[in-house]
Design a protein around this motif. Structure first.
Motif, PDB file in Angstrom:
ATOM      1  N   PRO A 304       0.810  -1.226   0.000  1.00 22.58           N
ATOM      2  CA  PRO A 304       0.000   0.000   0.000  1.00 22.58           C
ATOM      3  C   PRO A 304       0.840   1.272   0.000  1.00 22.58           C
ATOM      4  CG  PRO A 304      -0.868  -1.585   1.565  1.00 22.58           C
ATOM      5  CD  PRO A 304       0.457  -2.118   1.121  1.00 22.58           C
ATOM      6  N   ILE A 305       1.921   1.265   0.773  1.00 26.59           N
ATOM      7  CA  ILE A 305       2.785   2.453   0.829  1.00 26.59           C
ATOM      8  C   ILE A 305       3.431   2.718  -0.525  1.00 26.59           C
ATOM      9  CG2 ILE A 305       4.869   3.422   1.893  1.00 26.59           C
ATOM     10  CD1 ILE A 305       4.205   1.735   4.385  1.00 26.59           C
ATOM     11  N   LEU A 306       3.984   1.656  -1.131  1.00 26.66           N
ATOM     12  CA  LEU A 306       4.659   1.804  -2.421  1.00 26.66           C
ATOM     13  C   LEU A 306       3.671   2.177  -3.526  1.00 26.66           C
ATOM     14  CD1 LEU A 306       7.127  -1.227  -2.238  1.00 26.66           C
ATOM     15  CD2 LEU A 306       7.630   1.188  -1.874  1.00 26.66           C
ATOM     16  N   THR A 307       2.465   1.610  -3.465  1.00 21.24           N
ATOM     17  CA  THR A 307       1.459   1.930  -4.485  1.00 21.24           C
ATOM     18  C   THR A 307       1.059   3.397  -4.414  1.00 21.24           C
ATOM     19  OG1 THR A 307       0.585  -0.328  -4.399  1.00 21.24           O
ATOM     20  CG2 THR A 307      -0.824   1.350  -5.375  1.00 21.24           C
ATOM     21  N   ALA A 308       0.841   3.886  -3.197  1.00 25.35           N
ATOM     22  CA  ALA A 308       0.465   5.299  -3.030  1.00 25.35           C
ATOM     23  C   ALA A 308       1.571   6.223  -3.537  1.00 25.35           C
ATOM     24  CB  ALA A 308       0.168   5.581  -1.563  1.00 25.35           C
ATOM     25  N   ARG A 309       2.809   5.903  -3.211  1.00 28.71           N
ATOM     26  CA  ARG A 309       3.930   6.745  -3.657  1.00 28.71           C
ATOM     27  C   ARG A 309       4.091   6.696  -5.168  1.00 28.71           C
ATOM     28  NH1 ARG A 309       8.850   6.440   0.786  1.00 28.71           N
ATOM     29  NH2 ARG A 309       7.631   7.261   2.548  1.00 28.71           N
ATOM     30  N   ALA A 311       1.698   6.049  -7.362  1.00 37.51           N
ATOM     31  CA  ALA A 311       0.564   6.768  -7.955  1.00 37.51           C
ATOM     32  C   ALA A 311       0.806   8.272  -7.928  1.00 37.51           C
ATOM     33  CB  ALA A 311      -0.726   6.427  -7.208  1.00 37.51           C
ATOM     34  N   ARG A 312       1.349   8.792  -6.829  1.00 38.02           N
ATOM     35  CA  ARG A 312       1.655  10.226  -6.758  1.00 38.02           C
ATOM     36  C   ARG A 312       2.772  10.585  -7.735  1.00 38.02           C
ATOM     37  NH1 ARG A 312       0.682   9.470  -1.070  1.00 38.02           N
ATOM     38  NH2 ARG A 312       2.922   9.122  -0.712  1.00 38.02           N
ATOM     39  N   PHE A 313       3.741   9.686  -7.884  1.00 40.04           N
ATOM     40  CA  PHE A 313       4.864   9.929  -8.798  1.00 40.04           C
ATOM     41  C   PHE A 313       4.378  10.035 -10.238  1.00 40.04           C
ATOM     42  CE2 PHE A 313       7.890   7.806 -11.711  1.00 40.04           C
ATOM     43  CZ  PHE A 313       8.906   8.755 -11.706  1.00 40.04           C
ATOM     44  N   VAL A 314       3.562   9.084 -10.686  1.00 35.33           N
ATOM     45  CA  VAL A 314       3.096   9.121 -12.075  1.00 35.33           C
ATOM     46  C   VAL A 314       2.117  10.262 -12.284  1.00 35.33           C
ATOM     47  CG1 VAL A 314       3.507   6.662 -12.469  1.00 35.33           C
ATOM     48  CG2 VAL A 314       1.279   7.403 -11.620  1.00 35.33           C
ATOM     49  N   GLN A 315       1.351  10.640 -11.246  1.00 36.07           N
ATOM     50  CA  GLN A 315       0.414  11.752 -11.371  1.00 36.07           C
ATOM     51  C   GLN A 315       1.161  13.058 -11.598  1.00 36.07           C
ATOM     52  OE1 GLN A 315      -2.888  11.328 -11.480  1.00 36.07           O
ATOM     53  NE2 GLN A 315      -3.159  13.494 -11.960  1.00 36.07           N
ATOM     54  N   ARG A 316       2.301  13.229 -10.921  1.00 33.45           N
ATOM     55  CA  ARG A 316       3.094  14.445 -11.095  1.00 33.45           C
ATOM     56  C   ARG A 316       3.679  14.543 -12.495  1.00 33.45           C
ATOM     57  NH1 ARG A 316       5.071  13.341  -5.787  1.00 33.45           N
ATOM     58  NH2 ARG A 316       6.974  12.456  -6.704  1.00 33.45           N
ATOM     59  N   LYS A 317       3.874  13.381 -13.148  1.00 34.28           N
ATOM     60  CA  LYS A 317       4.498  13.366 -14.476  1.00 34.28           C
ATOM     61  C   LYS A 317       3.477  13.617 -15.585  1.00 34.28           C
ATOM     62  CE  LYS A 317       7.880  10.787 -15.520  1.00 34.28           C
ATOM     63  NZ  LYS A 317       8.748   9.648 -15.891  1.00 34.28           N
ATOM     64  N   ILE A 318       2.160  13.594 -15.263  1.00 34.72           N
ATOM     65  CA  ILE A 318       1.135  13.863 -16.287  1.00 34.72           C
ATOM     66  C   ILE A 318       1.086  15.349 -16.545  1.00 34.72           C
ATOM     67  CG2 ILE A 318      -1.317  13.764 -16.824  1.00 34.72           C
ATOM     68  CD1 ILE A 318      -1.513  11.292 -15.059  1.00 34.72           C
TER      69      ILE A 318
END
Length: 323
Positions: A304-309, A311-318
């Motif tokens: 869960p921790i890695l998935t959340a991080r 998801a935030r990482f790829v969201q910032r790249k959009i």
């Protein structure tokens, strides 16, 4: 007076599996004659893992809707194929070194090909769907309808056979998947039966977990637990990287991949089922159960921790649309 037992178990990663497993192991270690002393239904519960698991797989199979499979086959199929390939790869490498038997001494005592393959093959579906509902898309959450085919000992049997280890007769392979298939048929013929059987599957988890725990000796838990932590980290690291890559290649952003890099709670039941089907794995089954149970906890905490991080990482790249 009410005690929040279920709420407390839900706070523990894999609690419905791990806590009853530990209670059963405590009985086996401290009062091993309990089952024979009481006999009757009590004794049957201590030794009833296999029939309870058979019912569990019928109930779980009933939740798989065939009509949903085409829509999610591509996404779920890619993740499923990756998990299977990783299991076969691990089986080939470790099978060449260890064969069917576990390591008998040293820090790696208890490690076996069976333990590693069982830990890799089965994804924690509840965790995956919860994470996808929060960080993914509906088709990604629905992909677990395909990945549910991982459940049970069938794929592990096939993987061990492909790896060149002791194979299983076709009757055993078919028998391992028949309860799941029976549930799929019943659930797709009758939606009311799907609802009736589907809600029963989670209820059975603590019962077969307890029965499995009564086959374990807690004197070996400490060393196996440390090794289980290492196995859990390895599963997340190796399968996480592979699943992110294949998820991106299939059109995703990698979030579904890292969310699938976990070990299901019912995977701890697989070693005992494998040993029941082929006695050559009997020596590996007990330590493998402890290792996989430890792996369930580690992956449930990390994923869960890695998935959340991620998801935030790829969201910032959009890129943001200026319009």
């Amino acid at each position: 007076m009410q005690i929040a037992i279920k709420r407390g178990l839900d706070r523990i990663p894999g609690g419905m599996m791990v806590v009853p497993l530990a209670i059963g192991a405590a009985f086996a270690t401290l009062v091993p004659q309990t089952a024979s002393f009481f006999g009757s239904f009590t004794g049957a519960l201590f030794h009833g893992a296999l029939p309870i698991l058979a019912v569990f797989y019928v109930c779980m199979g009933s939740t798989i809707a065939l009509g949903a499979l085409p829509r999610v086959a591509r996404r779920g199929g890619v993740l499923l194929a990756t998990k299977i390939a990783l299991g076969i790869g691990a089986g080939l490498m470790l099978g060449h070194v260890l064969g069917e038997q576990p390591v008998t001494s040293g820090w790696f005592a208890g490690l076996s090909t069976l333990a590693v393959v069982a830990a890799i093959n089965d994804t924690n579906g509840g965790l995956y769907m919860a994470l996808m509902n929060q960080f993914g898309r509906p088709e990604e959450a629905g992909a677990y309808a395909v990945m549910t085919l991982e459940s049970g000992p069938f794929l592990t049997m096939v993987t061990l056979g492909v790896a060149g280890l002791s194979a299983f007769p076709w009757q055993t392979l078919v028998g391992a998947v028949l309860p799941l298939l029976a549930g799929i048929v019943i659930g797709n013929f009758d939606r009311e039966m799907r609802s009736f059987l589907g809600v029963a599957a989670p209820t059975l988890i603590p019962f077969f977990a307890f029965a499995l725990g009564t086959t374990l000796d807690l004197h070996r838990v400490w060393s196996a637990g440390l090794l289980g932590v290492a196995l859990g980290l390895a599963v997340v690291a190796v399968s996480g990287v592979a699943l992110i890559v294949t998820d991106r290649l299939s059109g995703g952003n990698g979030t579904a991949g890292i969310a699938a890099a976990s070990t299901a709670g019912n995977a701890a039941a697989v070693p005992a089922l494998i040993a029941a089907a082929n006695p050559v794995y009997k020596a590996a089954a007990a330590p493998a159960t402890i290792l996989v149970a430890s792996c369930v906890i580690v992956t449930s905490l990390l994923v869960p921790i890695l998935t959340a991080r991620w998801a935030r990482f790829v969201q910032r790249k959009i890129p943001v649309d200026p319009t």
